[in-house]
Design a protein around this motif. Structure first.
Motif, PDB file in Angstrom:
ATOM      1  N   HIS A 102       0.795  -1.234   0.000  1.00 37.08           N
ATOM      2  CA  HIS A 102       0.000   0.000   0.000  1.00 37.08           C
ATOM      3  C   HIS A 102       0.829   1.286   0.000  1.00 37.08           C
ATOM      4  CE1 HIS A 102      -3.995  -1.874   0.520  1.00 37.08           C
ATOM      5  NE2 HIS A 102      -3.271  -2.851   1.043  1.00 37.08           N
ATOM      6  N   GLU A 103       2.147   1.179   0.137  1.00 38.37           N
ATOM      7  CA  GLU A 103       3.013   2.372   0.162  1.00 38.37           C
ATOM      8  C   GLU A 103       4.090   2.235  -0.914  1.00 38.37           C
ATOM      9  OE1 GLU A 103       2.512   5.056   2.138  1.00 38.37           O
ATOM     10  OE2 GLU A 103       0.759   4.087   3.037  1.00 38.37           O
ATOM     11  N   TRP A 104       4.067   3.156  -1.869  1.00 39.84           N
ATOM     12  CA  TRP A 104       5.009   3.114  -2.990  1.00 39.84           C
ATOM     13  C   TRP A 104       5.890   4.357  -2.995  1.00 39.84           C
ATOM     14  CZ3 TRP A 104       2.194   1.507  -8.134  1.00 39.84           C
ATOM     15  CH2 TRP A 104       1.430   0.348  -7.923  1.00 39.84           C
ATOM     16  N   ASP A 105       7.097   4.175  -3.512  1.00 38.67           N
ATOM     17  CA  ASP A 105       7.975   5.295  -3.845  1.00 38.67           C
ATOM     18  C   ASP A 105       7.933   5.451  -5.353  1.00 38.67           C
ATOM     19  OD1 ASP A 105       9.162   6.317  -1.460  1.00 38.67           O
ATOM     20  OD2 ASP A 105      10.387   4.519  -1.317  1.00 38.67           O
ATOM     21  N   VAL A 106       7.807   6.674  -5.794  1.00 38.75           N
ATOM     22  CA  VAL A 106       7.799   6.968  -7.225  1.00 38.75           C
ATOM     23  C   VAL A 106       8.883   8.011  -7.482  1.00 38.75           C
ATOM     24  CG1 VAL A 106       6.444   7.882  -9.156  1.00 38.75           C
ATOM     25  CG2 VAL A 106       5.315   6.528  -7.373  1.00 38.75           C
ATOM     26  N   TYR A 107       9.726   7.746  -8.467  1.00 38.73           N
ATOM     27  CA  TYR A 107      10.726   8.719  -8.899  1.00 38.73           C
ATOM     28  C   TYR A 107      10.346   9.139 -10.304  1.00 38.73           C
ATOM     29  CZ  TYR A 107      13.190   7.457  -4.735  1.00 38.73           C
ATOM     30  OH  TYR A 107      13.506   7.257  -3.421  1.00 38.73           O
ATOM     31  N   LEU A 108      10.190  10.428 -10.465  1.00 42.26           N
ATOM     32  CA  LEU A 108       9.665  10.991 -11.707  1.00 42.26           C
ATOM     33  C   LEU A 108      10.688  11.942 -12.305  1.00 42.26           C
ATOM     34  CD1 LEU A 108       7.010  11.457 -13.444  1.00 42.26           C
ATOM     35  CD2 LEU A 108       6.528  13.322 -11.875  1.00 42.26           C
ATOM     36  N   PRO A 132       9.647  15.898 -17.938  1.00 41.98           N
ATOM     37  CA  PRO A 132       9.807  15.868 -19.391  1.00 41.98           C
ATOM     38  C   PRO A 132      10.851  16.904 -19.832  1.00 41.98           C
ATOM     39  CG  PRO A 132       7.477  15.952 -18.795  1.00 41.98           C
ATOM     40  CD  PRO A 132       8.264  16.178 -17.541  1.00 41.98           C
ATOM     41  N   SER A 133      11.665  16.522 -20.806  1.00 43.50           N
ATOM     42  CA  SER A 133      12.754  17.405 -21.253  1.00 43.50           C
ATOM     43  C   SER A 133      12.236  18.670 -21.925  1.00 43.50           C
ATOM     44  CB  SER A 133      13.694  16.658 -22.194  1.00 43.50           C
ATOM     45  OG  SER A 133      12.976  16.196 -23.320  1.00 43.50           O
ATOM     46  N   ASN A 134      10.986  18.656 -22.384  1.00 43.13           N
ATOM     47  CA  ASN A 134      10.416  19.836 -23.041  1.00 43.13           C
ATOM     48  C   ASN A 134       9.537  20.656 -22.089  1.00 43.13           C
ATOM     49  OD1 ASN A 134       8.541  17.738 -22.972  1.00 43.13           O
ATOM     50  ND2 ASN A 134       7.553  18.343 -24.881  1.00 43.13           N
ATOM     51  N   SER A 135       9.723  20.451 -20.788  1.00 41.37           N
ATOM     52  CA  SER A 135       8.959  21.238 -19.809  1.00 41.37           C
ATOM     53  C   SER A 135       9.886  22.206 -19.085  1.00 41.37           C
ATOM     54  CB  SER A 135       8.288  20.313 -18.780  1.00 41.37           C
ATOM     55  OG  SER A 135       9.228  19.850 -17.837  1.00 41.37           O
ATOM     56  N   VAL A 136       9.303  23.171 -18.404  1.00 40.11           N
ATOM     57  CA  VAL A 136      10.080  24.128 -17.623  1.00 40.11           C
ATOM     58  C   VAL A 136      10.771  23.418 -16.442  1.00 40.11           C
ATOM     59  CG1 VAL A 136       8.186  24.890 -16.133  1.00 40.11           C
ATOM     60  CG2 VAL A 136      10.038  26.476 -16.645  1.00 40.11           C
ATOM     61  N   TYR A 137      10.291  22.219 -16.100  1.00 38.22           N
ATOM     62  CA  TYR A 137      10.869  21.421 -15.013  1.00 38.22           C
ATOM     63  C   TYR A 137      12.007  20.526 -15.497  1.00 38.22           C
ATOM     64  CZ  TYR A 137       6.677  22.921 -12.561  1.00 38.22           C
ATOM     65  OH  TYR A 137       5.695  23.687 -11.980  1.00 38.22           O
ATOM     66  N   ALA A 138      12.395  20.637 -16.776  1.00 41.25           N
ATOM     67  CA  ALA A 138      13.440  19.798 -17.368  1.00 41.25           C
ATOM     68  C   ALA A 138      14.671  19.742 -16.468  1.00 41.25           C
ATOM     69  CB  ALA A 138      13.810  20.321 -18.747  1.00 41.25           C
ATOM     70  N   GLY A 139      15.207  18.550 -16.332  1.00 41.92           N
ATOM     71  CA  GLY A 139      16.373  18.345 -15.472  1.00 41.92           C
ATOM     72  C   GLY A 139      15.986  17.991 -14.049  1.00 41.92           C
ATOM     73  N   GLY A 140      14.704  18.115 -13.736  1.00 43.64           N
ATOM     74  CA  GLY A 140      14.234  17.808 -12.393  1.00 43.64           C
ATOM     75  C   GLY A 140      13.944  16.326 -12.210  1.00 43.64           C
ATOM     76  N   HIS A 141      14.319  15.816 -11.045  1.00 44.90           N
ATOM     77  CA  HIS A 141      14.052  14.433 -10.652  1.00 44.90           C
ATOM     78  C   HIS A 141      13.300  14.517  -9.336  1.00 44.90           C
ATOM     79  CE1 HIS A 141      16.783  12.733 -13.688  1.00 44.90           C
ATOM     80  NE2 HIS A 141      17.406  13.884 -13.523  1.00 44.90           N
ATOM     81  N   PHE A 142      12.056  14.071  -9.351  1.00 43.69           N
ATOM     82  CA  PHE A 142      11.164  14.261  -8.215  1.00 43.69           C
ATOM     83  C   PHE A 142      10.819  12.942  -7.541  1.00 43.69           C
ATOM     84  CE2 PHE A 142      10.593  17.712 -11.189  1.00 43.69           C
ATOM     85  CZ  PHE A 142      10.665  18.825 -10.366  1.00 43.69           C
ATOM     86  N   HIS A 143      10.863  12.963  -6.223  1.00 44.10           N
ATOM     87  CA  HIS A 143      10.458  11.812  -5.421  1.00 44.10           C
ATOM     88  C   HIS A 143       9.039  12.071  -4.941  1.00 44.10           C
ATOM     89  CE1 HIS A 143      11.054   9.406  -1.429  1.00 44.10           C
ATOM     90  NE2 HIS A 143      10.302   8.755  -2.278  1.00 44.10           N
ATOM     91  N   LEU A 144       8.156  11.095  -5.162  1.00 46.25           N
ATOM     92  CA  LEU A 144       6.777  11.161  -4.707  1.00 46.25           C
ATOM     93  C   LEU A 144       6.465   9.911  -3.903  1.00 46.25           C
ATOM     94  CD1 LEU A 144       6.854  12.270  -7.888  1.00 46.25           C
ATOM     95  CD2 LEU A 144       4.469  12.587  -7.444  1.00 46.25           C
ATOM     96  N   THR A 145       5.478  10.011  -3.040  1.00 43.92           N
ATOM     97  CA  THR A 145       4.964   8.824  -2.383  1.00 43.92           C
ATOM     98  C   THR A 145       3.535   8.608  -2.855  1.00 43.92           C
ATOM     99  OG1 THR A 145       4.230  10.080  -0.451  1.00 43.92           O
ATOM    100  CG2 THR A 145       6.414   9.044  -0.329  1.00 43.92           C
ATOM    101  N   LEU A 146       3.173   7.350  -2.972  1.00 41.76           N
ATOM    102  CA  LEU A 146       1.827   6.984  -3.367  1.00 41.76           C
ATOM    103  C   LEU A 146       1.305   6.035  -2.293  1.00 41.76           C
ATOM    104  CD1 LEU A 146       0.406   6.388  -6.760  1.00 41.76           C
ATOM    105  CD2 LEU A 146       0.209   4.473  -5.206  1.00 41.76           C
ATOM    106  N   SER A 147       0.189   6.399  -1.692  1.00 39.41           N
ATOM    107  CA  SER A 147      -0.434   5.575  -0.654  1.00 39.41           C
ATOM    108  C   SER A 147      -1.766   5.073  -1.167  1.00 39.41           C
ATOM    109  CB  SER A 147      -0.667   6.390   0.618  1.00 39.41           C
ATOM    110  OG  SER A 147       0.552   6.854   1.119  1.00 39.41           O
ATOM    111  N   LEU A 148      -1.956   3.779  -1.046  1.00 37.77           N
ATOM    112  CA  LEU A 148      -3.199   3.160  -1.496  1.00 37.77           C
ATOM    113  C   LEU A 148      -4.036   2.791  -0.283  1.00 37.77           C
ATOM    114  CD1 LEU A 148      -1.277   1.091  -4.056  1.00 37.77           C
ATOM    115  CD2 LEU A 148      -3.122   2.611  -4.680  1.00 37.77           C
ATOM    116  N   PRO A 149      -5.288   3.250  -0.254  1.00 39.47           N
ATOM    117  CA  PRO A 149      -6.143   2.936   0.890  1.00 39.47           C
ATOM    118  C   PRO A 149      -6.466   1.440   0.924  1.00 39.47           C
ATOM    119  CG  PRO A 149      -7.413   4.021  -0.819  1.00 39.47           C
ATOM    120  CD  PRO A 149      -5.978   4.043  -1.272  1.00 39.47           C
ATOM    121  N   LYS A 150      -6.857   0.948   2.076  1.00 40.94           N
ATOM    122  CA  LYS A 150      -7.190  -0.476   2.235  1.00 40.94           C
ATOM    123  C   LYS A 150      -8.319  -0.900   1.292  1.00 40.94           C
ATOM    124  CE  LYS A 150      -4.228  -1.254   5.503  1.00 40.94           C
ATOM    125  NZ  LYS A 150      -2.912  -1.600   5.009  1.00 40.94           N
TER     126      LYS A 150
END
Length: 158
Positions: free
Chosen positions: A34-40, A43-61
């Motif tokens: 139920h608990e995931w790590d996501v690394y995102l 996109p290279s054509n976005s203003v966020y280009a070069g960014g590497h983002f860590h997210l968490t994803l929680s799934l309810p029961k």
């Protein structure tokens, strides 16, 4: 294994063997589906280009009948993500009244990455960021690039 567990296991397998573009998914703890790590990677054509983002994803029961909860661990200047240290995300399909059980986590992650290309400034959680985007896009872009440099470089995201 419960039906929810089977569904989550299947979706985890799908997200790890054929991940959405720019995403890497893993379990936060091996014994908890139920608990995931996501690394995102932005996109290279976005203003966020070069960014590497860590997210968490929680799934309810009771997933898939209730939506997952996504949060940015990495700070990001974005109208659809809170700046309060929690990194809560505003994504239409994740609202309890909009979520449908056939929705898949892979589609959610693709939508999150797409928001880096096109923020939804009509439905922000950070009004000041959305206003800046609408009124002074060059200042918004400059702020995004500064935050990417400061918080989302590869060394700080993993």
């Amino acid at each position: 294994m419960s039906n929810a567990g089977k569904r989550i296991g299947k979706e985890l397998n799908e997200c790890t063997t054929d991940p959405p573009a720019g995403c890497k998914v893993s379990l936060k703890h091996e014994d908890n589906l139920h608990e995931w790590d996501v690394y995102l990677e932005a996109p290279s054509n976005s203003v966020y280009a070069g960014g590497h983002f860590h997210l968490t994803l929680s799934l309810p029961k009771d997933y898939p009948f209730k939506p997952p909860v996504l949060s940015f661990v990495t700070k990001i200047w974005h109208p659809n993500v809170t700046n309060d240290g929690k990194g809560s995300m505003c994504l239409g399909m994740l609202r309890p009244d909009a979520w449908k059980p056939p929705n898949k986590i892979k589609a959610v992650l693709e939508m999150v990455r797409h928001l880096l290309l096109e923020p939804n400034v009509e439905d922000p959680v950070e009004a000041q960021v959305a206003d800046q985007y609408k009124r002074d896009k060059p200042a918004f872009d400059k702020q995004v690039k500064e935050w990417v440099r400061k918080y989302a470089q590869k060394k700080g995201a993993e």
